[in-house]
Design a protein around this motif. Sequence first.
Motif, PDB file in Angstrom:
ATOM      1  N   ASP A  75       0.805  -1.218   0.000  1.00 50.84           N
ATOM      2  CA  ASP A  75       0.000   0.000   0.000  1.00 50.84           C
ATOM      3  C   ASP A  75       0.841   1.273   0.000  1.00 50.84           C
ATOM      4  O   ASP A  75       0.322   2.379  -0.060  1.00 50.84           O
ATOM      5  CB  ASP A  75      -0.965   0.014   1.189  1.00 50.84           C
ATOM      6  N   GLY A  76       2.164   1.129   0.100  1.00 49.90           N
ATOM      7  CA  GLY A  76       3.040   2.291   0.051  1.00 49.90           C
ATOM      8  C   GLY A  76       3.138   3.055   1.341  1.00 49.90           C
ATOM      9  O   GLY A  76       3.853   4.052   1.417  1.00 49.90           O
ATOM     10  N   LEU A  77       2.440   2.628   2.381  1.00 53.93           N
ATOM     11  CA  LEU A  77       2.455   3.367   3.640  1.00 53.93           C
ATOM     12  C   LEU A  77       3.606   2.967   4.542  1.00 53.93           C
ATOM     13  O   LEU A  77       3.965   3.703   5.455  1.00 53.93           O
ATOM     14  CB  LEU A  77       1.127   3.174   4.383  1.00 53.93           C
ATOM     15  N   ASP A  78       4.172   1.806   4.332  1.00 56.29           N
ATOM     16  CA  ASP A  78       5.292   1.380   5.161  1.00 56.29           C
ATOM     17  C   ASP A  78       6.538   2.186   4.821  1.00 56.29           C
ATOM     18  O   ASP A  78       6.681   2.736   3.732  1.00 56.29           O
ATOM     19  CB  ASP A  78       5.562  -0.113   4.957  1.00 56.29           C
ATOM     20  N   SER A  79       7.470   2.247   5.784  1.00 56.34           N
ATOM     21  CA  SER A  79       8.675   3.029   5.573  1.00 56.34           C
ATOM     22  C   SER A  79       9.786   2.510   6.467  1.00 56.34           C
ATOM     23  O   SER A  79       9.541   1.818   7.453  1.00 56.34           O
ATOM     24  CB  SER A  79       8.418   4.514   5.885  1.00 56.34           C
ATOM     25  N   LEU A  80      10.996   2.864   6.109  1.00 54.13           N
ATOM     26  CA  LEU A  80      12.169   2.525   6.907  1.00 54.13           C
ATOM     27  C   LEU A  80      12.934   3.807   7.198  1.00 54.13           C
ATOM     28  O   LEU A  80      13.350   4.514   6.280  1.00 54.13           O
ATOM     29  CB  LEU A  80      13.068   1.536   6.155  1.00 54.13           C
ATOM     30  N   LYS A  81      13.080   4.105   8.486  1.00 52.53           N
ATOM     31  CA  LYS A  81      13.874   5.250   8.909  1.00 52.53           C
ATOM     32  C   LYS A  81      15.077   4.749   9.693  1.00 52.53           C
ATOM     33  O   LYS A  81      14.923   3.997  10.665  1.00 52.53           O
ATOM     34  CB  LYS A  81      13.052   6.200   9.778  1.00 52.53           C
TER      35      LYS A  81
END
Length: 282
Positions: free
Chosen positions: A133-139
């Motif tokens: 869904d494109g909402l995940d992220s890695l910081k």
Amino acid sequence: VDVDVDGDGPLDLTVTGSQCGALYIFSSSSSQAAGSGGGAGKATFSDLSFSSVHLRDENGLLDLSCSGGVLGSLVVEGAGRAPSATSPVYRVSLSDLTVSGALAVDTSSSLDFSMQSCFTGGVRVATGDIDGDGLDSLKVSLASCVSTGGVSVESSAALDFAADACRSASVFLKMGDIKSALPPGTAGLASSNSVRLSNGRVLGALTVLGSNSDDQVTVDRMVLSGATAVSLGGGQDRLAVVDSLFARFALFSGGNGSDELTLTRSRFVTTPIVIGFESLSS
């Protein structure tokens, strides 16, 4: 240690000043992962001396903090996912820690990883966008760290990476595509990938692989002793190289899209190869 096997709530564990051969912690699916609204499970370690620590969480919400101590290896697996989460659901914070062997953090959804004043034998961080869904992220935030075995960071979704005053044997960074049916500006949806390396040194190869989304990369006051390859793929990408020294081969590729390269007060032992940038400035 087998935590919350009956699903009555999230992980809540504190370990201080302990010595042991190995520690394995497993947190199984709990009621809060099914949408009960419970808070993140918490694991807090301080001043440990272990040959290895392995933590696996299937809840989808975990806040891990580890400060001080010496570990042979550290492995964190986040295999769960909290429904409708639009902010990082896994958080791992390390400080003043020595990990003589491998340090690996791998999650199936969003991750916020930070490391300060740590010494490691190698760092691998990875996350995935399991439902696309494109909402995940890695910081990833690294400050004043040393990695004798290199740093590897891979994201299948948005990546926000920053390393300041760090020294590493090598650096490998892979950004993910930012894709969503939601309109730009939606809360929790990144607009571009971001990579920033500053005031540090890479003894071996530096490799940065971009995505088909917009990528922004900054190399500021860095010493690159090995070969450098920055390939930014599609999208409208920007690469800024400032006050840095490149001791070996350097390749800067903008890929498809309208891309911008800025080279400012940097030195190259060999002339860099520059391809695919529509705008060049110094």
